[in-house]
Design a protein around this motif. Structure first.
Motif, PDB file in Angstrom:
ATOM      1  N   SER A  23      -7.391   9.989 -11.072  1.00 30.49           N
ATOM      2  CA  SER A  23      -6.327  10.728 -10.170  1.00 30.49           C
ATOM      3  C   SER A  23      -7.105  11.641  -9.251  1.00 30.49           C
ATOM      4  N   SER A  24      -6.621  11.732  -8.207  1.00 25.17           N
ATOM      5  CA  SER A  24      -7.225  12.527  -6.860  1.00 25.17           C
ATOM      6  C   SER A  24      -6.953  13.987  -7.208  1.00 25.17           C
ATOM      7  N   ALA A  25      -7.990  14.485  -7.787  1.00 19.83           N
ATOM      8  CA  ALA A  25      -7.728  15.903  -8.257  1.00 19.83           C
ATOM      9  C   ALA A  25      -7.794  16.877  -6.751  1.00 19.83           C
ATOM     10  N   MET A  26      -6.686  17.290  -6.608  1.00 16.89           N
ATOM     11  CA  MET A  26      -6.810  18.498  -5.330  1.00 16.89           C
ATOM     12  C   MET A  26      -7.908  19.542  -5.458  1.00 16.89           C
ATOM     13  N   PRO A  27      -8.527  19.657  -4.502  1.00 19.07           N
ATOM     14  CA  PRO A  27      -9.575  20.629  -4.551  1.00 19.07           C
ATOM     15  C   PRO A  27      -9.449  22.047  -4.759  1.00 19.07           C
ATOM     16  N   THR A  28      -9.962  22.819  -5.649  1.00 19.01           N
ATOM     17  CA  THR A  28      -9.867  24.180  -5.914  1.00 19.01           C
ATOM     18  C   THR A  28     -10.843  25.169  -5.152  1.00 19.01           C
ATOM     19  N   LYS A  29     -10.213  26.104  -4.310  1.00 18.99           N
ATOM     20  CA  LYS A  29     -10.874  26.690  -3.556  1.00 18.99           C
ATOM     21  C   LYS A  29     -10.933  28.325  -3.999  1.00 18.99           C
ATOM     22  N   HIS A  30     -11.913  29.017  -3.352  1.00 17.32           N
ATOM     23  CA  HIS A  30     -12.158  30.665  -3.873  1.00 17.32           C
ATOM     24  C   HIS A  30     -12.102  31.524  -2.329  1.00 17.32           C
ATOM     25  N   ALA A  31     -11.485  32.445  -2.636  1.00 16.85           N
ATOM     26  CA  ALA A  31     -11.471  33.655  -1.585  1.00 16.85           C
ATOM     27  C   ALA A  31     -11.878  35.007  -2.108  1.00 16.85           C
ATOM     28  N   LYS A  32     -12.614  35.853  -1.582  1.00 14.23           N
ATOM     29  CA  LYS A  32     -12.831  36.991  -1.817  1.00 14.23           C
ATOM     30  C   LYS A  32     -12.723  38.215  -0.916  1.00 14.23           C
ATOM     31  N   VAL A  33     -12.011  39.241  -1.241  1.00 13.81           N
ATOM     32  CA  VAL A  33     -11.585  40.367  -0.346  1.00 13.81           C
ATOM     33  C   VAL A  33     -12.484  41.522  -0.920  1.00 13.81           C
ATOM     34  N   LEU A  34     -13.347  42.256  -0.053  1.00 16.79           N
ATOM     35  CA  LEU A  34     -13.961  43.587  -0.634  1.00 16.79           C
ATOM     36  C   LEU A  34     -13.403  44.577  -0.067  1.00 16.79           C
ATOM     37  N   THR A  85       0.916  -1.232   0.031  1.00 16.37           N
ATOM     38  CA  THR A  85       0.022  -0.073   0.008  1.00 16.37           C
ATOM     39  C   THR A  85       0.753   1.190   0.131  1.00 16.37           C
ATOM     40  N   PHE A  86       0.575   2.167  -0.801  1.00 12.97           N
ATOM     41  CA  PHE A  86       1.371   3.579  -0.893  1.00 12.97           C
ATOM     42  C   PHE A  86       0.567   4.469  -1.621  1.00 12.97           C
ATOM     43  N   GLN A  87       0.931   5.806  -1.716  1.00 15.26           N
ATOM     44  CA  GLN A  87       0.119   6.754  -2.564  1.00 15.26           C
ATOM     45  C   GLN A  87       1.510   7.647  -3.153  1.00 15.26           C
ATOM     46  N   PHE A  88       1.244   7.800  -4.671  1.00 14.05           N
ATOM     47  CA  PHE A  88       2.201   8.445  -5.244  1.00 14.05           C
ATOM     48  C   PHE A  88       1.433   9.768  -5.760  1.00 14.05           C
ATOM     49  N   TYR A  89       2.096  10.801  -5.433  1.00 16.53           N
ATOM     50  CA  TYR A  89       1.673  12.079  -5.783  1.00 16.53           C
ATOM     51  C   TYR A  89       0.143  12.466  -5.302  1.00 16.53           C
ATOM     52  N   ARG A  90      -0.841  12.970  -6.154  1.00 19.16           N
ATOM     53  CA  ARG A  90      -2.180  13.058  -5.849  1.00 19.16           C
ATOM     54  C   ARG A  90      -3.002  11.949  -6.710  1.00 19.16           C
ATOM     55  N   PHE A  91      -2.557  10.794  -6.888  1.00 23.43           N
ATOM     56  CA  PHE A  91      -3.314   9.985  -7.605  1.00 23.43           C
ATOM     57  C   PHE A  91      -3.766   8.945  -6.249  1.00 23.43           C
ATOM     58  N   PRO A  92      -4.810   8.408  -6.495  1.00 21.87           N
ATOM     59  CA  PRO A  92      -5.577   7.619  -5.427  1.00 21.87           C
ATOM     60  C   PRO A  92      -4.540   6.530  -4.526  1.00 21.87           C
ATOM     61  N   PRO A  93      -4.843   6.266  -3.395  1.00 21.76           N
ATOM     62  CA  PRO A  93      -4.016   5.315  -2.716  1.00 21.76           C
ATOM     63  C   PRO A  93      -4.305   3.990  -3.202  1.00 21.76           C
ATOM     64  N   VAL A  94      -2.944   3.075  -3.405  1.00 23.60           N
ATOM     65  CA  VAL A  94      -3.039   2.054  -4.111  1.00 23.60           C
ATOM     66  C   VAL A  94      -2.896   0.763  -3.407  1.00 23.60           C
ATOM     67  N   THR A  95      -3.630  -0.179  -3.392  1.00 20.13           N
ATOM     68  CA  THR A  95      -3.518  -1.474  -2.620  1.00 20.13           C
ATOM     69  C   THR A  95      -3.360  -2.579  -3.532  1.00 20.13           C
ATOM     70  N   THR A  96      -2.240  -3.210  -3.980  1.00 22.73           N
ATOM     71  CA  THR A  96      -1.765  -3.848  -5.005  1.00 22.73           C
ATOM     72  C   THR A  96      -2.286  -5.196  -4.648  1.00 22.73           C
ATOM     73  N   PRO A  97      -2.901  -6.175  -5.688  1.00 20.61           N
ATOM     74  CA  PRO A  97      -3.067  -7.541  -5.535  1.00 20.61           C
ATOM     75  C   PRO A  97      -2.010  -8.259  -4.829  1.00 20.61           C
ATOM     76  N   ARG A  98      -2.545  -9.399  -4.180  1.00 24.26           N
ATOM     77  CA  ARG A  98      -1.747 -10.357  -3.413  1.00 24.26           C
ATOM     78  C   ARG A  98      -0.772 -10.948  -4.322  1.00 24.26           C
ATOM     79  N   LEU A  99       0.544 -10.940  -4.058  1.00 23.77           N
ATOM     80  CA  LEU A  99       1.749 -11.279  -4.760  1.00 23.77           C
ATOM     81  C   LEU A  99       2.383 -12.418  -3.932  1.00 23.77           C
ATOM     82  N   GLN A 100       2.636 -13.726  -4.600  1.00 21.02           N
ATOM     83  CA  GLN A 100       3.035 -14.848  -3.917  1.00 21.02           C
ATOM     84  C   GLN A 100       4.466 -14.850  -3.886  1.00 21.02           C
ATOM     85  N   LEU A 101       5.064 -15.307  -2.864  1.00 15.75           N
ATOM     86  CA  LEU A 101       6.414 -15.462  -2.720  1.00 15.75           C
ATOM     87  C   LEU A 101       7.165 -16.692  -3.033  1.00 15.75           C
ATOM     88  N   ILE A 102       7.666 -16.697  -4.190  1.00  9.16           N
ATOM     89  CA  ILE A 102       8.265 -18.069  -4.623  1.00  9.16           C
ATOM     90  C   ILE A 102       9.824 -18.038  -4.494  1.00  9.16           C
TER      91      ILE A 102
END
Length: 1394
Positions: free
Chosen positions: A1063-1074, A635-652
């Motif tokens: 991909s996990s798109a990072m959220p876009t926010k908005h701010a306003k100053v009056l 299990t790991f997460q690269f950049y802003r891609f979704p977290p990855v859980t790989t399939p089961r890998l057999q040890l030979i």
């Protein structure tokens, strides 16, 4: 003592109804009621003739109308002569004040006033007659003000006695009931109002106690004169402080026999009551408590202090010789006569020199017992244990007023006689069986020293009774306070410290103290000093992936060259560049020369990141023969891609030639099928990520480059069968920077490390380097090496030409509104959208450019098209048929050209009608929105649009050049609609950010006018421009960024080898100053688009913790020898302060600055949820006071598990049972543990868990070393590889008693070992079978694991000591267990390797 007993016996209160007492209590309110006079002929003439010396008095009682319950205590006035009633008009004057306070603020709580006549009969006896009663509503009417003048009220009286209120026919309101008869011309004059002057003496008067102002209250200064009102303006007597030392209890005939009889009686009583039967092994004494309080006869002055007593022998083993009372002074023969001792001093500051003030001692026992019928696991687990408490003895001591110090011995009391707690007490010897002197000895005694000076008995260590901790025995489990005992404290109990504590030392963690917590200044200061010295809680995880610095490096090959040949010959697919050429291989030990401009100017803008998992090699001597997993997944997460859980890998496993010189074994990673067999395809597992300009947002390319250069990828390796964490590895990705090359690849051999804790620890390390935060007092186990290939293949971007709108925004720190000074024209409806440079707008349909108008038109058309339902449909069909006949007739009559015109006539009329309706709707809508649209379009002339890129924890600084466009001065109010965007108001902070950004604009002092919570203001002269400093800083992360790789596995082929499509798109926010001028009109608007970028994670912590508890951790930071880049530098030799912030507002995260060259701790307090819930958050560490840029960002995972407490002895098997509950379907499950050598389960293999059924999982624990241990136990569905249940087994292991010790010397190196023999004699007269175990099976093996020996015979045990490579010493324990696996004897062999 007589005064106290007299007042105590006279003021016994009846408690309120239990249902009323369970309700939420409110603040107590004090009242003053003055009963003035009684009017009317209440007493009949016949009564006056029969009785002599006739008098009259009033009785007042509290009554609960809802539950028909009298409570409190009936109060009586003085008796007045009744001769006055014969006069006309008749009146009896009482004029007596009555005081009380109560928290039962409810309209149905009333006071019942009864008029009673008493006189003497002819035989001289006294007779009382009830003449009537009245109901005084306390809370029914509006209360008078305490300062207002009293207004007299009349209370109507009724015939009969107040006992009539208990009759079921009388329903509330009583005054309107037909059974209530009013006494004519009779009433009681009274006043009732609140009396707040009574609040300071609430501690001297119990609630619901009616007292007279003429009564003397212990603890109050008496009023002057006989008729003085003491409670009208009460004054407290001066209090003195008493100190009690060397307090101990003796019980008859001995402590052991007394407690044994107490347990037997409790078990038999439980059996008679019909509860679940108990035996002696399932009922134990958890604590022996002592409640000490000052009592004034009416009640406890303050809440009694609760302390914990311990047996005398336990104190003698842990205390120094300064303890004044030596062991044996109360016992002449054995420890069976030992007493219960309190080691600390008791301080009672609420004592008063008054004969009615006494000190009350109450001895309480707390017991634990299983809540269910099955009690097999009750002695070793706390899953079902409950607590109950009983008072066994009590005593009262009335200090002499003239005494200053001395020694006191008091007899203990018990039985059914009234006591201050008003509850049943354990029995005493019947009075008919012994004399008075013998009864005092048989009931037990309490002995102590008392003094008025704090210096008295300095040889006894003093401890404040207000500390929230308490002393208890080491073998006891933390108690659970029953919910129905209000006197029990809410705090937990700390463990008893075995080392002696000298006098005057402050109480530290684990040292004896007391349960009650007082929020005084002294206790707060003491609590702060203790908190600075706290270590981590004992719930430390068994697997925490803390990656030390060496784990992030792959230098030094772990495999031999022969193994590398085998690995390369396995047929792994070759990584090729865009020209089908092999990617350039990079040595992971070479330094990386990073040039950002070179990366940005690369013609191959698309990056294909490849992760290829090749093999996993293990240490052959790993964990004393522990089984190696058959399958793994990552299990790991690269950049802003979704977290990855790989399939089961057999040890030979490869051939035996794959064994390296260091003894490691090499296993290939092969993808498994659904049936668990290995895939016939190529070995290894490959994942690809395509990062191209279409995927990245504008300006994100430089962030991705920075991520690759600075980030370290954390990879967790899990057992595919047991779903337990094997270990963690980390790899730096800076070698994937191509720097103009077409493709690069690097082969890493990463250490897979599991970190285990033995006791309470803190975490320490160098915060300026990745992976250097490591725990103190823990050890790491290298599980093996992960062989991983990382590659970056460049591709040509298909979109070569990019318009100006997709270019990265400017990195300027100064935002100007010079370009927003004139109106450029455009449509009123497409407000806020992109406009053309020319003032030309193409005509479009209104419904296409305005969503709100389109919705209105569509809704109107829907309503217009709706026809009648049900029966109306038949009429429509008939009408349509008639219209068709008419149309056909007209077509026949008309000739040729007229037929077409007639057919379309009706359709055109419908269309014109629909258009007319739409035009009316559009006209109305435009009129309503015209003003708003014009204002919004004109506001674009003063609006500035800007985009900033932010990351977690980093403050993004910029300035806005605000210009006053008018010829008049203005006071501008700055309004910000986003809490993450703030104005920098401190000039020092502004100057700091300017220096960091290398910005040379001027800095002004006192620039803003602050008005508390209102928006700040700034003064602008005509045509003046001012730079407004802003910073945007976020500590929150989106939901996608918080996604956690699950420990459960789904289908085996869910993750395909190829490109992740999402991909996990990072959220876009908005701010306003009056910016509003003096008249409230805006003069400028700043609209910010905030693009969130992935942040760097420098350290990952994974904690496993019991569910529904608080996790408390201390991460220690070392002294700063080197400063990170950008950290502020203070005076020479001064270390910068450390600040922390957390992304989760529900997590308490703080740090404390200490002296120079002192370590610093970051404290975390997190509430764990129900099992198996998991949560994660981020912690940012700063080295500057303005929290500009974090020097470290930690990611913390918290897994909540079910907790099982087990108390055991090393080398001896302890058994317990866990309850398994079936799910909706039948499951084939198997239990797995993180320490299979120490924990065994039954059933051992795969078994069936029936649906909705209950089944026991039997667990046997045989620990190999003493101390606190933590073992994971998982129940896994073997068909779907899903986690069914999980437990955290918390072991508390104590060492066995060593009966014999040996010492031998062996040669270190590659020897052949040594054979030794020891003898063992069977101490029993019968034949026995024994089993042999060792805590180091890798160093010591037995010739036979079990043997049988006759009674009294001697057996020779053959030992073989395995060789060890390194010199040193090792202590090996040999356990000799009986047929029940209980330890009979333990031998210790000290082996010296030379």
């Amino acid at each position: 003592m007589n005064d106290w007993l007299r007042i105590f016996d006279q003021n016994v209160l009846v408690p309120p109804h239990p249902q009323r007492a369970r309700q939420l209590l409110k603040e107590s309110t004090a009242f003053q009621c003055v009963l003035k006079w009684l009017d009317g002929p209440l007493i009949k003439q016949g009564v006056l003739e029969v009785l002599s010396e006739v008098g009259c008095h009033l009785r007042v009682s509290l009554f609960d109308v809802t539950y028909r319950h009298f409570f409190g205590r009936t109060w009586k006035t003085a008796v007045r002569p009744a001769e006055q009633l014969s006069r006309q008009p008749s009146r009896i004057i009482f004029d007596e004040p009555l005081y009380f306070h109560t928290s039962l603020n409810h309209p149905n709580v009333v006071a019942v006033v009864e008029v009673v006549t008493e006189g003497r009969k002819q035989d001289g006896s006294l007779q009382a007659l009830s003449c009537g009663f009245g109901i005084l509503r306390i809370f029914g009417n509006k209360l008078e003000s305490p300062t207002s003048a009293s207004q007299d009220k009349r209370l109507r009286l009724y015939h009969g006695t107040p006992r009539a209120l208990l009759h079921p026919l009388l329903q509330d309101p009583f005054e309107q009931n037909k059974h209530m008869t009013l006494i004519e011309s009779c009433s009681l004059q009274y006043t009732l109002k609140p009396h707040p002057l009574l609040e300071p003496v609430f501690h001297l008067l119990p609630q619901n106690l009616l007292v007279s102002g003429l009564q003397h209250i212990p603890g109050l200064v008496p009023a002057h004169g006989e008729k003085g009102d003491t409670l009208r303006k009460p004054r407290l007597q001066k209090s003195v402080t008493w100190y009690l030392d060397d307090l101990f209890f003796t019980l008859y005939p001995s402590l052991e026999k007394f407690e044994e009889e107490l347990l037997e009686l409790l078990i038999s009583d439980n059996f008679r009551e019909g509860d679940s039967p108990l035996d002696g092994s399932t009922l134990e004494i958890l604590e022996r408590r002592l409640c000490v309080g000052v009592h004034n006869g009416l009640g406890f002055v303050q809440r009694p202090h609760v302390v914990v007593l311990v047996p005398e022998m336990d104190v003698a083993l842990t205390r120094s010789a300064s303890f004044s009372r030596k062991v044996g002074s109360s016992s002449k023969t054995s420890s069976g006569n030992q007493a219960l001792v309190l080691r600390s001093r008791l301080r009672l500051p609420e004592m008063v020199h008054h004969p009615a003030f006494a000190i009350v001692f109450q001895l309480e026992y707390v017991f634990t017992s299983p809540s269910g019928v099955d009690s097999k696991a009750a002695s070793v687990t706390s899953l079902s244990s409950v607590a109950c408490m009983h008072i066994v003895r009590w005593a009262v001591w009335n200090p002499l007023l003239e005494s200053g110090s001395g020694k006191v011995i008091l007899p203990l009391q018990g039985g059914i006689r009234p006591n201050p707690s008003h509850c049943l007490v354990y029995k005493v010897t019947p009075a008919s069986m012994s004399s008075e002197e013998v009864q005092q000895v048989e009931s037990g005694t309490v002995q102590f020293h008392f003094s008025l000076s704090p210096e008295g008995h300095l040889d006894t260590p003093t401890g404040l009774v207000h500390s929230p901790e308490a002393e208890r025995q080491p073998s006891r489990k933390p108690p659970t306070s029953p919910a129905n005992l209000p006197a029990l404290p809410p705090q937990g109990l700390a463990a008893l410290q075995d080392s002696p504590v000298g006098p005057g030392e402050p109480p530290s963690e684990g040292r004896i103290s007391h349960l009650e917590a007082q929020l005084s200044q002294a206790s707060l200061v003491l609590g702060a000093s203790v908190a600075e010295q706290l270590q981590e809680l004992p719930f430390t995880p068994v697997h925490t992936p803390i990656v030390v610095g060496a784990q992030t490096r792959s230098s030094g090959s772990k495999l031999s060259r022969a193994s590398m040949v085998l690995l390369q010959a396995c047929g792994f697919p070759e990584i090729l560049d865009a020209n089908k050429q092999p990617a350039e291989a990079v040595n992971p030990t070479d330094p990386v020369k990073f040039n950002p401009q070179k990366e940005e100017s690369d013609c191959l803008q698309s990056n294909e990141i490849v992760l290829h998992f090749l093999a996993f090699s293990r240490v052959s001597q790993d964990c004393q023969g522990a089984p190696w997993p058959k399958t793994v997944y990552f299990t790991f997460q690269f950049y802003r891609f979704p977290p990855v859980t790989t399939p089961r890998l057999q040890l030979i496993r490869l051939d035996e030639t794959g064994r390296t010189g260091s003894g490691s074994l090499l296993y290939l990673l092969v993808l498994t099928d659904k049936d668990g067999s290995s895939d016939a395809g190529t070995p290894g597992f490959q994942l690809k990520y395509l990062v191209e300009p279409g995927f990245l947002k504008p300006g994100e390319q430089r962030w991705f480059t920075h991520y690759m250069a600075a980030q370290t990828l954390q990879i967790d390796i899990w057992d595919g069968d047991s779903l337990l964490l094997v270990g963690s590895a980390a790899v730096q990705m800076k070698h994937l920077l191509r720097q103009g090359r077409p493709a690069v690849q690097v082969l890493h051999e990463l250490e897979v490390v599991a970190t285990e804790y033995e006791q309470d620890v803190v975490v320490s390390g160098d915060v300026t380097r990745f992976g250097c935060v490591k725990p103190i007092g823990v050890y790491t186990v290298v599980k093996g090496w992960l062989h991983l290939t990382l590659a970056n293949v460049g591709h040509v971007c298909e979109q070569r030409v990019r318009d100006s709108s997709s270019l990265p925004p400017s990195r300027s720190r100064v935002i100007s509104n010079d370009g927003a000074r004139h109106f450029e024209g455009g449509s009123l409806i497409s407000r806020g959208g992109p406009r053309s440079v020319k003032n030309v707008v193409q005509a479009q349909k209104l419904a296409d450019v305005d969503r709100e108008l389109a919705a209105m038109l569509f809704t109107h058309m829907q309503h217009g098209s709706k026809g009648p339902q049900g029966a109306c449909r038949e009429g429509d069909a008939v009408r349509r048929r008639k219209l068709e006949r008419m149309r056909s007739v007209r077509l026949q009559e008309s000739r040729g050209e007229l037929s077409c015109w007639g057919a379309s006539m009706l359709i055109q009329q419908n269309i014109r009608a629909q258009h007319a309706r739409d035009l009316q709707v559009i006209a109305a809508y435009r009129e309503r929105t015209k003003a708003e649209s014009i204002t919004s379009a004109l506001s674009l002339a003063i609006t500035t649009m800007h985009t900033i890129h932010v990351t977690l924890g980093t403050a993004e600084f910029f300035e806005f050049a605000l210009r006053n466009p008018h010829n008049t001065q203005h006071t501008v109010t700055i309004e910000v609609d986003n809490p993450e965007l703030s104005i920098i108001q401190d000039s020092q902070e502004w100057r700091y950010f300017k220096d960091a950004a290398k910005l040379h604009t001027p800095v002004e002092e006192d620039m803003f006018h602050l008005r508390g919570s209102l928006a700040p203001q700034i003064f602008l002269r005509p045509r003046e421009t001012a730079h407004i400093p802003f910073k945007y800083q976020t500590f929150s992360v989106g939901q996608l960024a918080l996604a956690q790789p699950s420990a459960e596995l789904g289908s085996e082929k869910d993750t395909d080898t190829g490109l992740p499509q999402k991909s996990s798109a990072m959220p876009t926010k908005h701010a306003k100053v009056l910016f509003r001028g003096s008249g409230g009109k805006p003069i400028a608007v700043l609209c910010l688009t905030v693009e969130t970028q992935p942040h760097v994670v420098d350290q990952v912590f994974r904690f496993y913790h019991p569910e529904l508890t608080f996790l408390k951790k201390a991460i220690r930071l070392p002294p700063w020898h080197t400063l990170p880049a950008g950290a502020p530098v203070g005076r020479p030799g001064e270390e910068p302060p450390v600040y922390v912030r957390c992304s989760d507002p529900n997590v308490i995260c703080e740090t404390q600055n200490v002296g120079p060259r002192e370590p610093r701790d970051v404290f975390l307090k997190v509430a764990s949820g129900p099992s198996p819930e998991s949560r994660d958050f981020f912690v940012a560490v700063y080295a500057d006071r303005w929290l500009a840029t974090p020097i470290q960002i930690w990611q913390v995972y918290l897994h909540s598990l079910q907790r099982v407490d087990v108390s055991c002895v090393t080398g001896q098997r302890t058994r317990l049972s866990l309850v398994l509950r079936g799910t909706r379907t039948v499951r084939r499950v198997q239990a797995f543990t993180s320490h299979p050598q120490e924990l065994k389960t039954d059933p051992k293999g795969v078994f069936v868990l029936p649906p909705h059924g209950v089944q026991d999982l039997h667990v046997g624990v045989r620990p190999r070393r003493a101390g606190s241990r933590f073992i994971h136990l998982n129940l896994v569905d073997v068909d779907y590889h899903q986690l069914v249940a999980s437990w955290l087994v918390c072991l508390s292991c104590r060492p066995p008693l060593i009966s014999k010790a040996f010492e031998i010397t062996l040669a270190a190196g590659k020897g052949r070992g040594a054979n030794k023999r020891i003898t063992y004699t069977n101490p029993y007269p019968s034949q026995r079978t024994y089993h042999l175990y060792s805590d180091h099976p890798d160093l010591l093996q037995f010739r036979e694991d079990s043997f049988q020996i006759g009674g009294g015979e001697t057996y020779t045990i053959g030992l073989w000591f395995a060789p060890r490579q390194s010199p040193g010493e090792e202590e090996i324990l040999i356990y000799i267990n009986d047929h029940e696996d209980k330890n009979e004897e333990a031998f210790c062999v000290k082996v010296v390797y030379q």
